[in-house]
Design a protein around this motif. Sequence first.
Motif, PDB file in Angstrom:
ATOM      1  N   GLU A   1     -17.887  49.748 -40.370  1.00  0.00           N
ATOM      2  CA  GLU A   1     -17.764  50.547 -39.134  1.00  0.00           C
ATOM      3  C   GLU A   1     -16.714  49.972 -38.180  1.00  0.00           C
ATOM      4  O   GLU A   1     -16.637  50.364 -37.024  1.00  0.00           O
ATOM      5  CB  GLU A   1     -19.124  50.638 -38.423  1.00  0.00           C
ATOM      6  N   ARG A   2     -15.913  49.040 -38.675  1.00  0.00           N
ATOM      7  CA  ARG A   2     -14.880  48.453 -37.805  1.00  0.00           C
ATOM      8  C   ARG A   2     -13.648  49.358 -37.741  1.00  0.00           C
ATOM      9  O   ARG A   2     -13.431  50.189 -38.625  1.00  0.00           O
ATOM     10  CB  ARG A   2     -14.486  47.067 -38.334  1.00  0.00           C
ATOM     11  N   GLY A   3     -12.841  49.175 -36.698  1.00  0.00           N
ATOM     12  CA  GLY A   3     -11.578  49.909 -36.573  1.00  0.00           C
ATOM     13  C   GLY A   3     -11.745  51.350 -36.141  1.00  0.00           C
ATOM     14  O   GLY A   3     -10.845  52.167 -36.301  1.00  0.00           O
ATOM     15  N   LYS A   4     -12.907  51.691 -35.585  1.00  0.00           N
ATOM     16  CA  LYS A   4     -13.146  53.077 -35.146  1.00  0.00           C
ATOM     17  C   LYS A   4     -13.346  53.145 -33.633  1.00  0.00           C
ATOM     18  O   LYS A   4     -13.775  54.184 -33.115  1.00  0.00           O
ATOM     19  CB  LYS A   4     -14.388  53.637 -35.857  1.00  0.00           C
ATOM     20  N   GLY A   5     -13.105  52.042 -32.955  1.00  0.00           N
ATOM     21  CA  GLY A   5     -13.211  52.046 -31.490  1.00  0.00           C
ATOM     22  C   GLY A   5     -14.623  51.793 -30.973  1.00  0.00           C
ATOM     23  O   GLY A   5     -14.842  51.764 -29.771  1.00  0.00           O
ATOM     24  N   TYR A   6     -15.589  51.595 -31.880  1.00  0.00           N
ATOM     25  CA  TYR A   6     -16.979  51.450 -31.430  1.00  0.00           C
ATOM     26  C   TYR A   6     -17.186  50.179 -30.608  1.00  0.00           C
ATOM     27  O   TYR A   6     -17.921  50.176 -29.620  1.00  0.00           O
ATOM     28  CB  TYR A   6     -17.941  51.437 -32.626  1.00  0.00           C
ATOM     29  N   CYS A   7     -16.553  49.087 -31.017  1.00  0.00           N
ATOM     30  CA  CYS A   7     -16.809  47.835 -30.295  1.00  0.00           C
ATOM     31  C   CYS A   7     -16.209  47.889 -28.891  1.00  0.00           C
ATOM     32  O   CYS A   7     -16.823  47.433 -27.928  1.00  0.00           O
ATOM     33  CB  CYS A   7     -16.258  46.639 -31.066  1.00  0.00           C
ATOM     34  N   THR A   8     -15.009  48.484 -28.781  1.00  0.00           N
ATOM     35  CA  THR A   8     -14.398  48.605 -27.452  1.00  0.00           C
ATOM     36  C   THR A   8     -15.325  49.392 -26.536  1.00  0.00           C
ATOM     37  O   THR A   8     -15.557  49.006 -25.380  1.00  0.00           O
ATOM     38  CB  THR A   8     -13.031  49.308 -27.557  1.00  0.00           C
TER      39      THR A   8
ATOM     40  N   LYS B   1      -8.207  46.013 -24.692  1.00  0.00           N
ATOM     41  CA  LYS B   1      -8.399  47.464 -24.494  1.00  0.00           C
ATOM     42  C   LYS B   1      -9.490  47.739 -23.462  1.00  0.00           C
ATOM     43  O   LYS B   1      -9.436  48.726 -22.742  1.00  0.00           O
ATOM     44  CB  LYS B   1      -8.783  48.142 -25.823  1.00  0.00           C
TER      45      LYS B   1
ATOM     46  N   LYS C   1      -7.909  42.295 -29.324  1.00  0.00           N
ATOM     47  CA  LYS C   1      -7.508  43.667 -29.013  1.00  0.00           C
ATOM     48  C   LYS C   1      -8.649  44.404 -28.299  1.00  0.00           C
ATOM     49  O   LYS C   1      -8.411  45.147 -27.336  1.00  0.00           O
ATOM     50  CB  LYS C   1      -7.153  44.365 -30.331  1.00  0.00           C
TER      51      LYS C   1
ATOM     52  N   CYS D   1     -15.077  34.626 -25.414  1.00  0.00           N
ATOM     53  CA  CYS D   1     -14.200  33.707 -26.153  1.00  0.00           C
ATOM     54  C   CYS D   1     -14.022  34.247 -27.554  1.00  0.00           C
ATOM     55  O   CYS D   1     -14.970  34.777 -28.140  1.00  0.00           O
ATOM     56  CB  CYS D   1     -14.849  32.340 -26.322  1.00  0.00           C
ATOM     57  N   THR D   2     -12.848  34.067 -28.081  1.00  0.00           N
ATOM     58  CA  THR D   2     -12.633  34.502 -29.459  1.00  0.00           C
ATOM     59  C   THR D   2     -11.614  33.600 -30.136  1.00  0.00           C
ATOM     60  O   THR D   2     -10.670  33.131 -29.487  1.00  0.00           O
ATOM     61  CB  THR D   2     -12.193  35.985 -29.506  1.00  0.00           C
TER      62      THR D   2
ATOM     63  N   ASN E   1      -8.513  35.689 -34.403  1.00  0.00           N
ATOM     64  CA  ASN E   1      -9.273  36.948 -34.441  1.00  0.00           C
ATOM     65  C   ASN E   1      -8.583  38.020 -33.581  1.00  0.00           C
ATOM     66  O   ASN E   1      -8.941  38.296 -32.438  1.00  0.00           O
ATOM     67  CB  ASN E   1     -10.702  36.693 -33.946  1.00  0.00           C
ATOM     68  N   LEU E   2      -7.554  38.629 -34.182  1.00  0.00           N
ATOM     69  CA  LEU E   2      -6.727  39.573 -33.420  1.00  0.00           C
ATOM     70  C   LEU E   2      -7.501  40.838 -33.063  1.00  0.00           C
ATOM     71  O   LEU E   2      -7.281  41.438 -32.010  1.00  0.00           O
ATOM     72  CB  LEU E   2      -5.464  39.925 -34.213  1.00  0.00           C
ATOM     73  N   ALA E   3      -8.425  41.258 -33.942  1.00  0.00           N
ATOM     74  CA  ALA E   3      -9.206  42.471 -33.657  1.00  0.00           C
ATOM     75  C   ALA E   3     -10.049  42.264 -32.392  1.00  0.00           C
ATOM     76  O   ALA E   3     -10.110  43.135 -31.518  1.00  0.00           O
ATOM     77  CB  ALA E   3     -10.088  42.817 -34.841  1.00  0.00           C
TER      78      ALA E   3
ATOM     79  N   TYR F   1     -20.103  39.855 -29.758  1.00  0.00           N
ATOM     80  CA  TYR F   1     -20.386  41.103 -30.494  1.00  0.00           C
ATOM     81  C   TYR F   1     -19.959  40.971 -31.944  1.00  0.00           C
ATOM     82  O   TYR F   1     -19.148  40.112 -32.311  1.00  0.00           O
ATOM     83  CB  TYR F   1     -19.624  42.278 -29.849  1.00  0.00           C
TER      84      TYR F   1
HETATM   85  C1  LIG Z   1     -14.088  42.108 -33.626  1.00  0.00           C
HETATM   86  C2  LIG Z   1     -14.844  43.379 -33.983  1.00  0.00           C
HETATM   87  C3  LIG Z   1     -16.216  43.367 -33.312  1.00  0.00           C
HETATM   88  C4  LIG Z   1     -14.015  44.590 -33.502  1.00  0.00           C
HETATM   89  O1  LIG Z   1     -14.788  45.781 -33.668  1.00  0.00           O
HETATM   90  P1  LIG Z   1     -14.110  47.210 -33.863  1.00  0.00           P
HETATM   91  O2  LIG Z   1     -15.139  48.279 -33.620  1.00  0.00           O
HETATM   92  O3  LIG Z   1     -13.376  47.236 -35.151  1.00  0.00           O
HETATM   93  O4  LIG Z   1     -13.081  47.226 -32.661  1.00  0.00           O
HETATM   94  P2  LIG Z   1     -12.249  48.495 -32.152  1.00  0.00           P
HETATM   95  O5  LIG Z   1     -12.139  49.499 -33.272  1.00  0.00           O
HETATM   96  O6  LIG Z   1     -12.851  48.933 -30.870  1.00  0.00           O
HETATM   97  O7  LIG Z   1     -10.815  47.848 -31.863  1.00  0.00           O
HETATM   98  C5  LIG Z   1     -10.218  46.989 -32.811  1.00  0.00           C
HETATM   99  C6  LIG Z   1      -8.717  46.964 -32.553  1.00  0.00           C
HETATM  100  O8  LIG Z   1      -8.169  45.820 -33.231  1.00  0.00           O
HETATM  101  C7  LIG Z   1      -7.127  46.265 -34.089  1.00  0.00           C
HETATM  102  N1  LIG Z   1      -7.085  45.336 -35.215  1.00  0.00           N
HETATM  103  C8  LIG Z   1      -7.982  45.203 -36.206  1.00  0.00           C
HETATM  104  N2  LIG Z   1      -7.582  44.218 -37.025  1.00  0.00           N
HETATM  105  C9  LIG Z   1      -6.419  43.729 -36.532  1.00  0.00           C
HETATM  106  C10 LIG Z   1      -5.504  42.712 -36.936  1.00  0.00           C
HETATM  107  N3  LIG Z   1      -5.734  41.968 -38.033  1.00  0.00           N
HETATM  108  N4  LIG Z   1      -4.411  42.492 -36.176  1.00  0.00           N
HETATM  109  C11 LIG Z   1      -4.174  43.211 -35.062  1.00  0.00           C
HETATM  110  N5  LIG Z   1      -5.009  44.187 -34.618  1.00  0.00           N
HETATM  111  C12 LIG Z   1      -6.104  44.439 -35.356  1.00  0.00           C
HETATM  112  C13 LIG Z   1      -7.509  47.668 -34.474  1.00  0.00           C
HETATM  113  O9  LIG Z   1      -6.390  48.405 -34.943  1.00  0.00           O
HETATM  114  C14 LIG Z   1      -8.014  48.182 -33.120  1.00  0.00           C
HETATM  115  O10 LIG Z   1      -6.958  48.468 -32.227  1.00  0.00           O
HETATM  116  P3  LIG Z   1      -6.458  50.005 -31.977  1.00  0.00           P
HETATM  117  O11 LIG Z   1      -7.634  50.749 -31.400  1.00  0.00           O
HETATM  118  O12 LIG Z   1      -5.329  49.858 -31.002  1.00  0.00           O
HETATM  119  O13 LIG Z   1      -6.046  50.538 -33.310  1.00  0.00           O
HETATM  120  C15 LIG Z   1     -15.060  43.531 -35.519  1.00  0.00           C
HETATM  121  O14 LIG Z   1     -13.829  43.371 -36.154  1.00  0.00           O
HETATM  122  C16 LIG Z   1     -16.049  42.504 -36.056  1.00  0.00           C
HETATM  123  O15 LIG Z   1     -17.255  42.745 -36.064  1.00  0.00           O
HETATM  124  N6  LIG Z   1     -15.528  41.349 -36.520  1.00  0.00           N
HETATM  125  C17 LIG Z   1     -16.374  40.294 -37.054  1.00  0.00           C
HETATM  126  C18 LIG Z   1     -17.186  39.621 -35.959  1.00  0.00           C
HETATM  127  C19 LIG Z   1     -16.316  39.127 -34.840  1.00  0.00           C
HETATM  128  O16 LIG Z   1     -15.190  38.669 -35.044  1.00  0.00           O
HETATM  129  N7  LIG Z   1     -16.866  39.189 -33.626  1.00  0.00           N
HETATM  130  C20 LIG Z   1     -16.173  38.736 -32.438  1.00  0.00           C
HETATM  131  C21 LIG Z   1     -16.361  37.269 -32.267  1.00  0.00           C
HETATM  132  S1  LIG Z   1     -15.531  36.754 -30.792  1.00  0.00           S
END
Ligand SMILES: CC(C)(COP(=O)(O)OP(=O)(O)OC[C@H]1O[C@@H](n2cnc3c(N)ncnc32)[C@H](O)[C@@H]1OP(=O)(O)O)[C@@H](O)C(=O)NCCC(=O)NCCS
Length: 152
Positions: A68-75, A111, A107, A97-98, A102-104, A62
């Motif tokens: 639009e990141r950090g709003k819970g949409y991906c979860t 979640k 997470k 796999c990540t 890539n901490l986001a 994904y």
């Molecule tokens: C990975 C990705 C899809 C996450 O999407 P998202 O909609 O932001 O995810 P969510 O909002 O559902 O959750 C992200 C969580 O990570 C946390 N987070 C974000 N950056 C972080 C960091 N650097 N360190 C720790 N946690 C982090 C957020 O706080 C959130 O947690 P919370 O709900 O407890 O606050 C998005 O960051 C993205 O598109 N990244 C680039 C592409 C990518 O990496 N894809 C995945 C390849 S495996």
Amino acid sequence: MLEGKNVNLRVMEKEDLPLFTEWVNKPQLFFVEKKDGSKIGFIAHFHVLHLGTGSKLLEIGYSLVPSERGKGYCTEAVEIMVDYLFLSRESMRIQACTDIRNLASQKVLEKAGFKREGIMRNAFFWRGKWTEDCLYSMVREEWKEPKILTRT
Ligand SMILES: CC(C)(COP(=O)(O)OP(=O)(O)OC[C@H]1O[C@@H](n2cnc3c(N)ncnc32)[C@H](O)[C@@H]1OP(=O)(O)O)[C@@H](O)C(=O)NCCC(=O)NCCS
């Protein structure tokens, strides 16, 4: 259309291809759309062929647009996709796999209820370096019932 609370997943159509190829030039399946219809990213599922047994493992991937990141949409998109795959397929396992950095993404998977299985060393050659990747999975026994989608 797979309907969630804040986002929907819909199958990509031919007219979506130019936008999609702007994001990533390989075939994927579902756009993540907000309820106002704006496209904010994609989520894909694909089969990883396990050569030893001939069985197919399901994997997801994904990405969302930065604004639009950090709003819970991906979860939520992952939860919808897990429901969809376990409801519609006989698979016993979904994996993801990540990159270890890539901490986001880690997470998101945690979640959504995925378990970390371990580290894949030298997993992919990316931007001139071999990556260390975390392997996550959810097995059918842990899923139990849909979180978002309903059985119809
Ligand atoms: C990975 C990705 C899809 C996450 O999407 P998202 O909609 O932001 O995810 P969510 O909002 O559902 O959750 C992200 C969580 O990570 C946390 N987070 C974000 N950056 C972080 C960091 N650097 N360190 C720790 N946690 C982090 C957020 O706080 C959130 O947690 P919370 O709900 O407890 O606050 C998005 O960051 C993205 O598109 N990244 C680039 C592409 C990518 O990496 N894809 C995945 C390849 S495996």
